[in-house]
Design a protein around this motif. Structure first.
Motif, PDB file in Angstrom:
ATOM      1  N   ALA A  32       0.835  -1.207   0.000  1.00 16.55           N
ATOM      2  CA  ALA A  32       0.000   0.000   0.000  1.00 16.55           C
ATOM      3  C   ALA A  32       0.867   1.254   0.000  1.00 16.55           C
ATOM      4  CB  ALA A  32      -0.932  -0.004   1.211  1.00 16.55           C
ATOM      5  N   PHE A  33       1.938   1.228   0.779  1.00 17.96           N
ATOM      6  CA  PHE A  33       2.859   2.367   0.825  1.00 17.96           C
ATOM      7  C   PHE A  33       3.469   2.604  -0.548  1.00 17.96           C
ATOM      8  CE2 PHE A  33       6.847   4.518   1.506  1.00 17.96           C
ATOM      9  CZ  PHE A  33       6.569   5.442   2.503  1.00 17.96           C
ATOM     10  N   ALA A  34       3.895   1.530  -1.198  1.00 17.54           N
ATOM     11  CA  ALA A  34       4.547   1.648  -2.505  1.00 17.54           C
ATOM     12  C   ALA A  34       3.619   2.243  -3.558  1.00 17.54           C
ATOM     13  CB  ALA A  34       5.054   0.282  -2.963  1.00 17.54           C
ATOM     14  N   ARG A  35       2.332   1.961  -3.466  1.00 18.89           N
ATOM     15  CA  ARG A  35       1.400   2.525  -4.453  1.00 18.89           C
ATOM     16  C   ARG A  35       0.832   3.872  -4.001  1.00 18.89           C
ATOM     17  NH1 ARG A  35      -1.535  -1.921  -2.413  1.00 18.89           N
ATOM     18  NH2 ARG A  35      -3.448  -1.260  -1.366  1.00 18.89           N
ATOM     19  N   GLY A  36       1.307   4.370  -2.848  1.00 19.68           N
ATOM     20  CA  GLY A  36       0.897   5.693  -2.381  1.00 19.68           C
ATOM     21  C   GLY A  36      -0.422   5.710  -1.643  1.00 19.68           C
ATOM     22  N   ASP A  37      -0.915   4.544  -1.255  1.00 26.38           N
ATOM     23  CA  ASP A  37      -2.169   4.456  -0.501  1.00 26.38           C
ATOM     24  C   ASP A  37      -1.832   4.513   0.990  1.00 26.38           C
ATOM     25  OD1 ASP A  37      -4.642   3.951   0.601  1.00 26.38           O
ATOM     26  OD2 ASP A  37      -5.029   2.147  -0.592  1.00 26.38           O
ATOM     27  N   PHE A  38      -1.544   5.731   1.458  1.00 23.80           N
ATOM     28  CA  PHE A  38      -1.081   5.897   2.829  1.00 23.80           C
ATOM     29  C   PHE A  38      -2.124   5.536   3.878  1.00 23.80           C
ATOM     30  CE2 PHE A  38       1.842   9.051   0.665  1.00 23.80           C
ATOM     31  CZ  PHE A  38       2.868   8.132   0.536  1.00 23.80           C
ATOM     32  N   PRO A  39      -3.419   5.817   3.668  1.00 28.10           N
ATOM     33  CA  PRO A  39      -4.402   5.381   4.668  1.00 28.10           C
ATOM     34  C   PRO A  39      -4.424   3.851   4.838  1.00 28.10           C
ATOM     35  CG  PRO A  39      -5.337   7.113   3.319  1.00 28.10           C
ATOM     36  CD  PRO A  39      -4.030   6.721   2.673  1.00 28.10           C
TER      37      PRO A  39
END
Length: 79
Positions: A32-39
């Motif tokens: 999720a972090f790698a795809r920018g989905d921080f929530p």
């Protein structure tokens, strides 16, 4: 300085998420972090920390997210 912290945390996350046997929450959080989905990444790291409060990789991952969100007060105790 801020950029150096972000770079360090990014390198740490990349290294920690690539080792064999990473916990599923850790793998979900790193993806999720790698795809920018921080929530989603924050939720996964928080779930991992509830199960394993001393998980340094989850602490650093959540700290990186808090830094990206410009919430340095929340990031500091995790570092």
């Amino acid at each position: 300085m801020f950029e150096r912290v972000i770079a360090f945390l990014g390198i740490t996350l990349a290294a920690s998420s690539s080792f064999a046997g990473a916990a599923p929450a850790q793998e979900d959080a790193a993806a999720a972090f790698a795809r920018g989905d921080f929530p989603a990444a924050a939720a996964a790291y928080e779930a991992g920390l509830r199960a394993h409060p001393d998980d340094r990789n989850a602490q650093l991952g959540l700290a990186a997210i808090r830094v990206y969100q410009n919430d340095l007060a929340a990031a500091e105790p995790l570092l």
